[in-house]
Structures are given as structure tokens and as C-alpha cells.
Design a protein around this motif. Structure first.
Motif, PDB file in Angstrom:
ATOM      1  N   TYR A  50      11.919  52.475  57.364  1.00 37.27           N
ATOM      2  CA  TYR A  50      11.544  51.547  56.283  1.00 37.27           C
ATOM      3  C   TYR A  50      12.692  50.582  55.977  1.00 37.27           C
ATOM      4  CZ  TYR A  50       9.499  49.466  52.253  1.00 37.27           C
ATOM      5  OH  TYR A  50       8.973  48.525  51.399  1.00 37.27           O
ATOM      6  N   SER A 102      21.562  41.590  47.128  1.00 36.58           N
ATOM      7  CA  SER A 102      20.148  41.223  47.148  1.00 36.58           C
ATOM      8  C   SER A 102      19.300  42.415  46.707  1.00 36.58           C
ATOM      9  CB  SER A 102      19.753  40.785  48.561  1.00 36.58           C
ATOM     10  OG  SER A 102      20.295  39.509  48.841  1.00 36.58           O
ATOM     11  N   PRO A 103      18.108  42.122  46.175  1.00 41.20           N
ATOM     12  CA  PRO A 103      17.259  43.234  45.702  1.00 41.20           C
ATOM     13  C   PRO A 103      16.723  44.046  46.871  1.00 41.20           C
ATOM     14  CG  PRO A 103      16.054  41.154  45.635  1.00 41.20           C
ATOM     15  CD  PRO A 103      17.479  40.812  45.977  1.00 41.20           C
ATOM     16  N   GLY A 105      14.095  47.243  47.387  1.00 39.42           N
ATOM     17  CA  GLY A 105      13.147  48.147  46.737  1.00 39.42           C
ATOM     18  C   GLY A 105      13.147  49.530  47.375  1.00 39.42           C
ATOM     19  N   SER A 132      15.651  45.134  41.778  1.00 43.36           N
ATOM     20  CA  SER A 132      14.372  44.918  42.451  1.00 43.36           C
ATOM     21  C   SER A 132      13.192  45.245  41.558  1.00 43.36           C
ATOM     22  CB  SER A 132      14.304  45.790  43.704  1.00 43.36           C
ATOM     23  OG  SER A 132      12.984  45.796  44.213  1.00 43.36           O
ATOM     24  N   THR A 182      10.551  36.295  43.899  1.00 43.13           N
ATOM     25  CA  THR A 182      10.438  36.360  45.362  1.00 43.13           C
ATOM     26  C   THR A 182       9.048  35.896  45.786  1.00 43.13           C
ATOM     27  OG1 THR A 182      12.059  38.108  45.484  1.00 43.13           O
ATOM     28  CG2 THR A 182      10.582  37.876  47.367  1.00 43.13           C
ATOM     29  N   HIS A 330      13.715  37.288  53.985  1.00 36.55           N
ATOM     30  CA  HIS A 330      13.480  38.685  53.600  1.00 36.55           C
ATOM     31  C   HIS A 330      14.004  39.635  54.683  1.00 36.55           C
ATOM     32  CE1 HIS A 330      11.044  40.698  50.360  1.00 36.55           C
ATOM     33  NE2 HIS A 330      11.194  41.737  51.158  1.00 36.55           N
ATOM     34  N   ARG A 333      11.498  40.710  57.476  1.00 39.81           N
ATOM     35  CA  ARG A 333      10.486  41.752  57.215  1.00 39.81           C
ATOM     36  C   ARG A 333       9.111  41.179  56.923  1.00 39.81           C
ATOM     37  NH1 ARG A 333      12.777  46.583  55.691  1.00 39.81           N
ATOM     38  NH2 ARG A 333      11.427  47.079  53.925  1.00 39.81           N
ATOM     39  N   GLY A 363      20.666  38.624  57.372  1.00 39.50           N
ATOM     40  CA  GLY A 363      21.491  38.686  58.575  1.00 39.50           C
ATOM     41  C   GLY A 363      22.987  38.706  58.314  1.00 39.50           C
ATOM     42  N   VAL A 364      23.393  38.651  57.049  1.00 40.35           N
ATOM     43  CA  VAL A 364      24.828  38.679  56.734  1.00 40.35           C
ATOM     44  C   VAL A 364      25.353  40.101  57.003  1.00 40.35           C
ATOM     45  CG1 VAL A 364      26.536  38.458  54.893  1.00 40.35           C
ATOM     46  CG2 VAL A 364      24.588  36.872  55.011  1.00 40.35           C
ATOM     47  N   ARG A 385      20.706  44.901  53.738  1.00 43.25           N
ATOM     48  CA  ARG A 385      20.704  46.234  54.353  1.00 43.25           C
ATOM     49  C   ARG A 385      22.060  46.937  54.382  1.00 43.25           C
ATOM     50  NH1 ARG A 385      17.043  43.399  57.617  1.00 43.25           N
ATOM     51  NH2 ARG A 385      14.932  44.269  57.764  1.00 43.25           N
TER      52      ARG A 385
HETATM   53  C1  FMN Z   1      14.346  48.112  52.515  1.00 40.24           C
HETATM   54  C2  FMN Z   1      14.325  46.728  51.955  1.00 40.24           C
HETATM   55  C3  FMN Z   1      13.674  46.528  50.756  1.00 40.24           C
HETATM   56  C4  FMN Z   1      13.656  45.245  50.204  1.00 40.24           C
HETATM   57  N1  FMN Z   1      13.062  45.066  48.992  1.00 40.24           N
HETATM   58  C5  FMN Z   1      13.077  43.849  48.427  1.00 40.24           C
HETATM   59  C6  FMN Z   1      12.546  43.645  47.139  1.00 40.24           C
HETATM   60  O1  FMN Z   1      12.088  44.583  46.489  1.00 40.24           O
HETATM   61  N2  FMN Z   1      12.547  42.403  46.641  1.00 40.24           N
HETATM   62  C7  FMN Z   1      13.054  41.325  47.327  1.00 40.24           C
HETATM   63  O2  FMN Z   1      13.030  40.201  46.837  1.00 40.24           O
HETATM   64  N3  FMN Z   1      13.615  41.494  48.533  1.00 40.24           N
HETATM   65  C8  FMN Z   1      13.636  42.729  49.089  1.00 40.24           C
HETATM   66  N4  FMN Z   1      14.219  42.900  50.312  1.00 40.24           N
HETATM   67  C9  FMN Z   1      14.852  41.741  50.973  1.00 40.24           C
HETATM   68  C10 FMN Z   1      16.330  41.615  50.569  1.00 40.24           C
HETATM   69  O3  FMN Z   1      16.454  41.179  49.250  1.00 40.24           O
HETATM   70  C11 FMN Z   1      17.067  40.608  51.467  1.00 40.24           C
HETATM   71  O4  FMN Z   1      16.399  39.375  51.444  1.00 40.24           O
HETATM   72  C12 FMN Z   1      17.199  41.090  52.904  1.00 40.24           C
HETATM   73  O5  FMN Z   1      17.529  42.453  52.937  1.00 40.24           O
HETATM   74  C13 FMN Z   1      18.254  40.298  53.643  1.00 40.24           C
HETATM   75  O6  FMN Z   1      18.280  40.626  54.990  1.00 40.24           O
HETATM   76  P1  FMN Z   1      19.378  41.614  55.630  1.00 40.24           P
HETATM   77  O7  FMN Z   1      19.192  42.924  54.981  1.00 40.24           O
HETATM   78  O8  FMN Z   1      19.005  41.652  57.081  1.00 40.24           O
HETATM   79  O9  FMN Z   1      20.716  41.002  55.389  1.00 40.24           O
HETATM   80  C14 FMN Z   1      14.259  44.160  50.881  1.00 40.24           C
HETATM   81  C15 FMN Z   1      14.917  44.397  52.093  1.00 40.24           C
HETATM   82  C16 FMN Z   1      14.966  45.663  52.621  1.00 40.24           C
HETATM   83  C17 FMN Z   1      15.719  45.870  53.897  1.00 40.24           C
END
Ligand code: FMN
Ligand code: 173
Length: 433
Positions: A50, A102-103, A105, A132, A182, A330, A333, A363-364, A385
Motif C-alpha cells: 500500500y 506531505s500528507p 493517509g 492527512s 487535494t 500523488h 499513485r 519523487g523527492v 514515502r
Molecule cells: C501511502 C500513501 C498515502 C498517501 N495519502 C495521501 C493523502 O491522504 N492525502 C494526500 O493529499 N496525499 C496522499 N499521498 C500523496 C503524498 O502526499 C505525496 O504527494 C506523495 O507521497 C509524493 O510522492 P513520493 O512519496 O513518491 O515522494 C499519499 C502517498 C502515499 C505513498
């Protein structure tokens, strides 16, 4: 950079090098791929899938990394970089670092302390944390744990305006300084890893703590439970009852031998109704630009739009008077094959022309990546992440370590590239390769 944070960046470097001399390894791997591998090892397969997974073939995730690789930093020499300043101006305040968290969830999948541990780590390092909408702990609890630490609230604009307004009201009361809406996840993306494992956390009541703690959500659940049944019993559904019903249902689901009381709770219609209500209201593909005006009525906090990639959308955001944007796909995702976040950045920067802040994420994976994003015009940079992996490996301390590593690498890269401050970074810092 404040003295405290200059201290943090320097101390991390020397600690890491000195520990290396004595053969001690850090609790959390510094190398991003090793960090991910350590999280994979620490977690059940479903949880790791996940967190790590993306949409479809995960081409967007690959594109995010490739976009960073296409830029080279052009180091300059003999420029006296002994004193460096990592601070930035963001939403009217000087911030000690250019990072935000970043948020993320359903972060209980990484660690039971979940959002509370992340909040404590963020507060300790002076990095804003975007709470989040899909958190595992209610924002009130995280805010309490963060003390004076800076937090913003990320809103998923659900199909219920009573719920939306209530979440925003609670965010204000919890001391959040901004609302980040978002926009790229009005429907959940095609997550192949999760589909193949048959894993969707919400169906187990995970990642819906902001909802089950909410009075407006409790009203929706109550309405569902009493729908059509004029003469039926009317259960008193309070946020507290929702929370405890779900907690019992979840522990019961994990325990083969449940006590009689727990079995009864599992038979209770309340947790099921909460989950179904969430599934009903979450998706909101009908949302459009005109709707933003309502958010302005609900709050006087700054409003940022997350998930803006197209320059034309950046212009529209400006027309609608938003206070900032988050350039993000995102983390790959949502749309498989979407444009890389870093590739979208220059077009957005051009349209916004410094009028509102721009945060880049997706991607950071370290401080050198942050230098590239900042040089291309980002005001600040979101870590995603990697901090979730740090949490999985070593809890709150793991999150702290991951963020400190980003800070230390940023400080070093700045110095070695011949710059004393974030403000000195610009397109001339980079060369497309
Ligand atoms: C497991 C997971 C849950 C996430 N949940 C949310 C969320 O609840 N709200 C949101 O705006 N972005 C969510 N994101 C996106 C992150 O805020 C962020 O845009 C993203 O992780 C950036 O990419 P990176 O992890 O590859 O750097 C989620 C990302 C992941 C990996
Ligand atoms: O998993 C995600 O990326 C995410 O943002 C999300 C969306 C809805 C519910 C939970 C998490």
C-alpha cells in the motif's frame, strides 16, 4: 537557517561520518533504496504494497525519478560558503527549512504510533506537517502531540458539505495554519499491487479516524442506520461511539479468540455503517472550480491546491484567488503515465510568477533532489514515502532521522555547489543533461 537547524544539519553530517569510522550503522538506512528495502522487511506484505505502490504499471513513479536524473547541478567554486542559510519565506512566515511533510493517509500501516509519531518528529525539526484527511489518528490528538509544531490540514472534498465544513472547522480549532485541498484523488487510482492482494484498508476501518471523530460524520452514519425505518430504534451515534466500535471491530478482526463482548460489538451495525458511509461520501468526481468559493466561506485560512500539474490549471488557481499550489502527481499513485511532477514544475512557475508559493512533491528522495526543485522555482519541497519508511523502520526516531538526512544532504549540496542560501538557487544552478 536558525541556529538550531544549522546545528541539526551539521550534527547529522559529523555524526554519520564519525559513526561510520567506528563501524556503527545508523538505525535507518541513509540510501533511499536501502531505506525502502528496510521498510519492506519491517512490514507485512499488504502494508508495504500500500505504501510503496503506484497506479498501473507505475510508469509515473519511474518518470518522477527520471525527471530528477535529467537535471545536473552545476557546482561553482571559491565563493565562501562557510555560513549557510536554509530558511525560506512561506505563507507569510520565515521557516527554518524548505521542507514540509506531505500528507500520508492510513499511516498506521507503517507503525502503530502513526500520525502522532510523525507529528512529534516534524515538530522537533521545525518542519510543517500536512495532516492527512485519511489519517489514522484524529487531528485533535496529533495537534496536541505537536505542541507549537506547525501543521496544515489536507482536505479530501467529500460529497457532504456538512462534513467538509466540519473538518475545516476542526482544523482551525486544532491550530492548522492552512488548508491543502487535494484534487487528484476524487477517485482512488488503479492500484495494481493492492488489487492483487485484495487489500483496501478502509474496508477494515483503517485510515478513517478524521471521519469517525467528526460530529457531522456521526450524523451521516445515524441517518444511514435509521434510513427508511420510521418506527425502528434510533441508535445514539456519537463520534466517541463510532471510534470505539471501530477500534473493537479491528482488534476483534485481528484476534482469533474474541471475547463475548467483542463478538457482540462486531455484530453491531455501527462500524459497518461507518465504513459504508465513508465509502459513500469519499468519491466526489463532480467537484469543479466554481465549488472552491464555498471553501472560502468555510474558512479564512490560506488555501492551497494539491495536484496541480498543468500550467492552465495553475492560471485558473490564481484566478480563483488561491494562496498556493502543490505541484504533485500523488507519488504516481493516481494516473499511470502522468507527467512527472518535476517536469510540470517550470510551466506552473512561469504562470504563477512568484505571486503564490509553489510546493513540489513526488519523487523527492534526498537533499540534492530538493536543490533541483528549488532551483526550478519551487518555494518548498514535500517529503512523502521516505518518512513513512523511516516510521516503519524506527518509529518517531526513524522519521526524525529521515528528515534530518534530507536536511543534511541539502545543506552539503548547497555548500558544495557554491551557494549560501536557498534564495541563491535558480535555473542557472542547473543544466539539463
Ligand atoms: C501511502 C500513501 C498515502 C498517501 N495519502 C495521501 C493523502 O491522504 N492525502 C494526500 O493529499 N496525499 C496522499 N499521498 C500523496 C503524498 O502526499 C505525496 O504527494 C506523495 O507521497 C509524493 O510522492 P513520493 O512519496 O513518491 O515522494 C499519499 C502517498 C502515499 C505513498
Ligand atoms: O492512498 C492514497 O494515496 C490516498 O491519498 C488516499 C486516498 C483515499 C483514502 C486513503 C488514502
Amino acid at each position: 537557517m536558525t541556529d538550531a537547524n544549522r546545528g541539526v544539519a551539521r550534527a547529522v553530517q559529523s555524526e554519520i561520518y564519525r559513526a561510520g569510522l567506528s563501524g556503527t550503522r545508523p538505525a535507518v538506512p541513509v540510501d533511499p533504496a536501502a531505506l525502502e528495502a528496510a521498510a519492506r522487511k519491517a512490514l507485512p506484505a499488504e502494508a508495504f504494497a500500500y505504501l510503496a505502490g503506484g497506479a498501473g504499471s507505475e510508469a509515473t513513479m519511474a518518470a518522477n525519478r527520471a525527471a530528477f536524473a535529467r537535471w545536473g547541478i552545476w557546482p561553482r567554486v571559491l565563493r565562501d560558503v562557510a555560513e549557510r542559510d536554509l530558511s525560506i519565506e512561506l505563507l507569510g512566515r520565515r521557516r527554518p527549512t524548505p521542507f514540509v511533510l506531505s500528507p500520508i493517509g492510513v499511516i498506521e500501516l507503517a507503525h502503530r504510533d502513526a500520525d502522532v509519531a510523525v507529528g512529534r518528529a516534524a515538530a522537533a525539526l521545525g518542519v510543517p506537517y500536512v495532516l492527512s484527511n485519511q489519517a489514522s489518528r484524529p487531528m485533535e490528538e496529533v495537534a496536541e502531540a505537536m505542541g507549537d509544531g506547525v501543521r496544515w490540514f489536507q482536505l479530501y472534498w467529500s460529497a457532504s458539505d456538512e462534513l467538509n465544513a466540519s473538518l475545516v472547522r476542526r482544523a482551525e480549532a486544532s491550530g492548522c495554519e492552512a488548508i491543502v485541498v487535494t484534487l487528484d484523488t476524487h477517485l482512488l487510482g488503479w492500484r495494481v499491487r493492492d488489487l492483487d492482494l485484495g487489500f483496501l484498508p478502509f474496508t477494515r476501518g483503517q485510515g478513517i479516524a478524521q471521519y469517525t471523530a467528526d460530529p457531522a460524520f456521526a450524523d451521516l452514519v445515524r441517518r444511514r442506520l435509521t434510513r427508511g425505518g420510521g418506527g425502528g430504534a434510533r441508535p445514539r451515534v456519537t463520534p466517541a461511539l463510532l471510534r470505539s466500535a471501530l477500534a473493537i471491530a479491528r482488534s476483534g478482526a485481528r484476534t482469533p479468540l474474541v471475547e463475548g463482548g467483542v463478538r457482540a460489538a462486531l455484530r453491531s451495525p455501527v462500524p459497518r455503517a461507518a465504513i459504508e458511509t465513508f465509502l459513500d461520501v469519499f468519491a466526489n468526481p463532480a467537484l469543479e472550480w466554481a465549488d472552491l468559493a464555498r471553501l472560502r466561506e468555510w474558512t479564512s485560512l490560506p488555501i492551497l491546491l494539491k495536484g496541480v500539474l498543468h500550467p492552465a490549471d495553475a492560471s485558473r488557481a490564481l484566478d480563483h484567488g488561491v494562496d498556493g499550489v502543490v505541484v504533485s502527481n500523488h507519488g504516481g499513485r493516481q494516473v499511470d503515465g502522468a507527467v512527472a511532477s518535476l517536469d510540470a514544475l517550470p510551466g506552473v512557475v512561469e504562470r504563477l510568477g512568484g505571486r503564490v508559493p509553489i510546493i513540489l512533491d513526488s519523487g523527492v528522495r534526498g537533499g540534492a533532489d530538493a536543490v533541483k526543485a528549488l532551483a526550478l522555482g519551487a518555494t518548498a519541497v514535500g517529503i512523502g514515502r521516505p518518512y513513512a519508511y523511516g516510521l516503519a523502520v524506527a518509529g518517531e526516531a526513524g522519521v526524525r532521522e529521515v528528515v534530518r538526512n534530507h536536511l543534511a544532504e541539502l545543506d552539503l549540496t548547497l555548500a558544495l555547489a557554491g551557494h549560501r542560501s536557498i534564495a541563491e538557487l535558480g535555473p542557472e544552478t542547473l543544466r539539463a543533461s
